[in-house]
Design a protein around this motif. Structure first.
Motif, PDB file in Angstrom:
ATOM      1  N   ARG A  11       5.692  12.565  33.747  1.00 55.13           N
ATOM      2  CA  ARG A  11       6.799  11.861  33.111  1.00 55.13           C
ATOM      3  C   ARG A  11       8.066  12.721  33.098  1.00 55.13           C
ATOM      4  O   ARG A  11       9.162  12.215  33.319  1.00 55.13           O
ATOM      5  N   ALA A  14       9.579  12.560  36.438  1.00 58.48           N
ATOM      6  CA  ALA A  14      10.224  11.267  36.676  1.00 58.48           C
ATOM      7  C   ALA A  14      11.538  11.157  35.920  1.00 58.48           C
ATOM      8  O   ALA A  14      12.513  10.597  36.433  1.00 58.48           O
ATOM      9  N   LEU A  18      14.937  10.240  37.815  1.00 58.00           N
ATOM     10  CA  LEU A  18      15.601   8.985  37.474  1.00 58.00           C
ATOM     11  C   LEU A  18      16.989   9.227  36.890  1.00 58.00           C
ATOM     12  O   LEU A  18      17.893   8.411  37.072  1.00 58.00           O
ATOM     13  N   ALA A  46       5.783   6.319  34.405  1.00 56.82           N
ATOM     14  CA  ALA A  46       7.203   6.109  34.114  1.00 56.82           C
ATOM     15  C   ALA A  46       7.531   6.765  32.774  1.00 56.82           C
ATOM     16  O   ALA A  46       6.705   6.749  31.855  1.00 56.82           O
ATOM     17  N   TRP A  48       9.259   5.891  30.255  1.00 56.03           N
ATOM     18  CA  TRP A  48       9.320   4.993  29.097  1.00 56.03           C
ATOM     19  C   TRP A  48       8.022   4.217  28.914  1.00 56.03           C
ATOM     20  O   TRP A  48       7.941   3.305  28.099  1.00 56.03           O
ATOM     21  N   HIS A  51       4.209   2.455  34.835  1.00 53.31           N
ATOM     22  CA  HIS A  51       4.064   3.276  36.037  1.00 53.31           C
ATOM     23  C   HIS A  51       5.108   2.907  37.081  1.00 53.31           C
ATOM     24  O   HIS A  51       5.593   1.774  37.129  1.00 53.31           O
ATOM     25  N   LEU A  52       5.409   3.877  37.933  1.00 56.62           N
ATOM     26  CA  LEU A  52       6.266   3.678  39.089  1.00 56.62           C
ATOM     27  C   LEU A  52       5.383   3.695  40.335  1.00 56.62           C
ATOM     28  O   LEU A  52       4.541   4.590  40.482  1.00 56.62           O
ATOM     29  N   LEU A 189      16.878  -1.975  35.826  1.00 50.32           N
ATOM     30  CA  LEU A 189      15.704  -1.216  35.427  1.00 50.32           C
ATOM     31  C   LEU A 189      15.814  -0.739  33.984  1.00 50.32           C
ATOM     32  O   LEU A 189      14.916  -0.968  33.169  1.00 50.32           O
ATOM     33  N   SER A 308       9.419  -5.657  39.082  1.00 48.25           N
ATOM     34  CA  SER A 308       8.483  -5.316  38.005  1.00 48.25           C
ATOM     35  C   SER A 308       7.397  -6.382  37.851  1.00 48.25           C
ATOM     36  O   SER A 308       7.663  -7.577  37.987  1.00 48.25           O
ATOM     37  N   HIS A 329       6.519  -0.736  37.888  1.00 46.42           N
ATOM     38  CA  HIS A 329       7.782  -0.950  38.582  1.00 46.42           C
ATOM     39  C   HIS A 329       7.571  -0.616  40.056  1.00 46.42           C
ATOM     40  O   HIS A 329       7.311   0.542  40.401  1.00 46.42           O
TER      41      HIS A 329
END
Length: 415
Positions: A11, A14, A18, A46, A48, A51-52, A189, A308, A329
């Motif tokens: 995380r 990421a 991001l 992800a 927040w 998952h990405l 996003l 998403s 996502h």
């Protein structure tokens, strides 16, 4: 592929990447950042929650599977602690076709009944005429030196085409185009509070506009799609107010889908070809490659970089546990450069076999894809014929977005 690092580290990694995506540099070229994300695995946590997903095959699998749903109104109600899902614009979008799940999605999509082969043939001549007219204006501007292709062409063609199809007054089109640019922030996003406020105001104005339109078409029906939708929904819904609202949501969806992403496709396609002059020159000699150029543009830098979905059950995705109702996502912008799917994915090539997720997949495959392709191919055929010496003057700037790409300018000239 399974990630070898712990979720907390995942995380934090990421978050860093991001944050870079949200900078002007990241928005201009997100692909090196996507490559770093992909280096950690096809699925990573992800920041927040959720998952990405960066792998092409996994993104394709999720889009095609009935085990993955849109974050619909029911799901959003369960996550009402997040303003992203409770903002008025977000609630409104949850009732449009792209945010619905079966069985509601099935009968709303059937009621739309648009862009089949017959209707496309009817609109083809209109698109060709609008394209010629818009490029005439573009030619006049080029005589003064340089011109903004984005403002003069890409922003004009989609709104002219869909406005004509819906039977909207020409005088209304500039304002509707402006409203779509603000409204789309609620579909981003991670929209900021100020972006959501813009989207809320735009959505309220669009609701007023299209509800008035539906009432006017009910009183004075014609041969336009809105009048046809009213007739269809009157057979499906006994409550006239609810029928009118259903037609409003269809009209809103069509406008938003037709303008925002198609405009980006037209500008991005032109930018990519001018950045690759050998490919541009090849097109001027071999216009039969125009469809391939459109598809490669959709792969190389699609208008929508994030889609998403939420899981209907506890499952394993790419070696990662995903809980029921958890969101993933799909970073299709990253998936399109997945070397496991495409050889030399960083190479822009008109001879590549088409394979992309720009229009989604499965039951939610974009209804407007045939029209977007038609507009892009029509424009590109005319461009290479009329402007073989078109060149890029300077690099464009980009809107502050991650999911929905948008160029703010595309300055060109004749060499």
């Amino acid at each position: 592929m399974e990630t070898a690092i712990s979720p907390p580290d995942d995380r934090r990694f990421a978050v860093s990447l991001l944050s870079r995506l949200r900078t002007p540099k990241g928005q201009a070229n997100p692909f090196p950042i996507y490559a770093e994300l992909r280096s950690r695995g096809d699925v990573i946590a992800a920041p927040w929650g959720g998952h990405l997903v960066t792998g092409f095959n996994l993104c394709d699998q999720v889009l095609r599977s009935r085990d993955w749903l849109e974050p619909d109104a029911r799901w959003r109600e369960q996550h009402k602690d997040a303003r992203r899902w409770t903002a008025p614009s977000a609630r409104e979008m949850s009732r449009t076709l792209p945010a619905l799940n079966p069985p509601e999605h099935t009968w709303v999509r059937r009621s739309a009944g648009m862009f089949d082969r017959s209707s496309l043939e009817q609109i083809r001549g209109t698109v060709d005429r609008f394209t010629s007219r818009i490029l005439d204006t573009f030619t006049e501007q080029l005589r003064d030196g340089e011109a903004d292709f984005n403002a003069l062409v890409s922003e004009e063609l989609p709104v002219a085409a869909i406005g004509h199809w819906l039977g909207l007054p020409t005088a209304d089109l500039p304002r509707l185009r402006e409203l779509t640019h603000d409204q789309v922030f609620t579909q981003e996003l991670l929209p900021s509070p100020s972006q959501l406020a813009l989207s809320d105001r735009a959505t309220a104005e669009l609701r007023t506009y299209f509800m008035d339109l539906v009432r006017e078409r009910r009183a004075h029906p014609g041969e336009d799609p809105v009048s046809r939708w009213i007739t269809v929904w009157d057979t499906m819904e006994s409550d006239r107010g609810r029928a009118d609202e259903a037609v409003y949501f269809l009209a809103l969806f069509v406008l938003l889908a037709a303008l925002e992403t198609t405009s980006t496709l037209l500008s991005t396609m032109t930018l990519l070809l001018l950045e690759h002059p050998r490919q541009w020159q090849r097109l001027t000699v071999h216009p039969e490659l125009v469809p391939a150029a459109v598809e490669e543009s959709l792969r190389y830098d699609p208008p929508t970089h994030v889609i998403s979905r939420v899981s209907t059950q506890d499952c394993i995705l790419g070696g990662t546990e995903v809980a029921k109702d958890e969101m993933v996502h799909l970073l299709v912008g990253a998936a399109h450069r997945d070397p496991a799917r495409h050889e030399d994915p960083e190479l822009f090539s008109l001879h590549r076999k088409p394979a992309h997720l720009a229009f989604g997949g499965g039951i939610h495959y974009c209804l407007g894809a045939p029209l977007a392709r038609m507009e892009a191919q029509t424009l590109l055929h005319q461009l290479v014929r009329r402007f073989p010496r078109l060149t890029l003057v300077r690099r464009p700037s980009w809107a502050p977005r991650v999911a929905f790409r948008r160029l703010l300018n595309l300055d060109v000239a004749l060499s």
